[in-house]
Design an enzyme around this catalytic site. Sequence first.
Site, PDB file in Angstrom:
ATOM      1  N   MET A 116       0.825  -1.307   0.120  1.00 62.20           N
ATOM      2  CA  MET A 116      -0.055   0.080   0.033  1.00 62.20           C
ATOM      3  C   MET A 116       0.835   1.431  -0.016  1.00 62.20           C
ATOM      4  SD  MET A 116      -3.151  -0.967  -0.537  1.00 62.20           S
ATOM      5  CE  MET A 116      -3.643   0.359  -0.443  1.00 62.20           C
ATOM      6  N   ASP A 131      -1.248  18.185 -10.686  1.00 67.65           N
ATOM      7  CA  ASP A 131      -1.396  19.435 -10.029  1.00 67.65           C
ATOM      8  C   ASP A 131      -0.645  20.605 -10.534  1.00 67.65           C
ATOM      9  OD1 ASP A 131      -2.569  21.563  -8.043  1.00 67.65           O
ATOM     10  OD2 ASP A 131      -0.282  21.095  -7.138  1.00 67.65           O
TER      11      ASP A 131
END
EC number: 4.6.1.17
Length: 160
Positions: A116, A131
């Site tokens: 993860m 972004d």
Amino acid sequence: MQSDRNLSHLNSKGDVHMVDVGDRPSTFREAHAQGSIQMDRETFDLILRGETPKGDVLAVARIAAIQAAKRTWELIPLCHPISLSGMDVDIQPAEHLPGLRLNCRCRTTGPTGVEMEAMVAVSVGLLTLYDMLKAVDPAMTIGSIQLIHKSGGRNGVWNR
């Protein structure tokens, strides 16, 4: 891939719980995840020339990926806080997309895996690229975020 194993995040009553890893042995564990971001040719060329409006987008994405891996346990509700012993983030041009491919390899020695952390690192690294480049290319597409390899622990080695 199908498995006969039960979901470990559900207890005998079917309620969600955090898995107790306290009695598991500490072993070396490694995970490799990968993802990509596709963009216009002009945006791709800006990156290759180092002329993006917000500076070195690749360096910022690498740092964002590292930070994200270290904070995975705060973002994914049932993940344990783990101590990362090492991490590599690699961002390469993918001419055929055009775009970038981001690879992350995480390592730890402990009672639970590091998959993860690698997946979150890839996701946040790619989101950071989006972004920083969205002003010149809002149509970019993030995709193919996937686990490539994991090793260590009771399940041994897995490769895509």
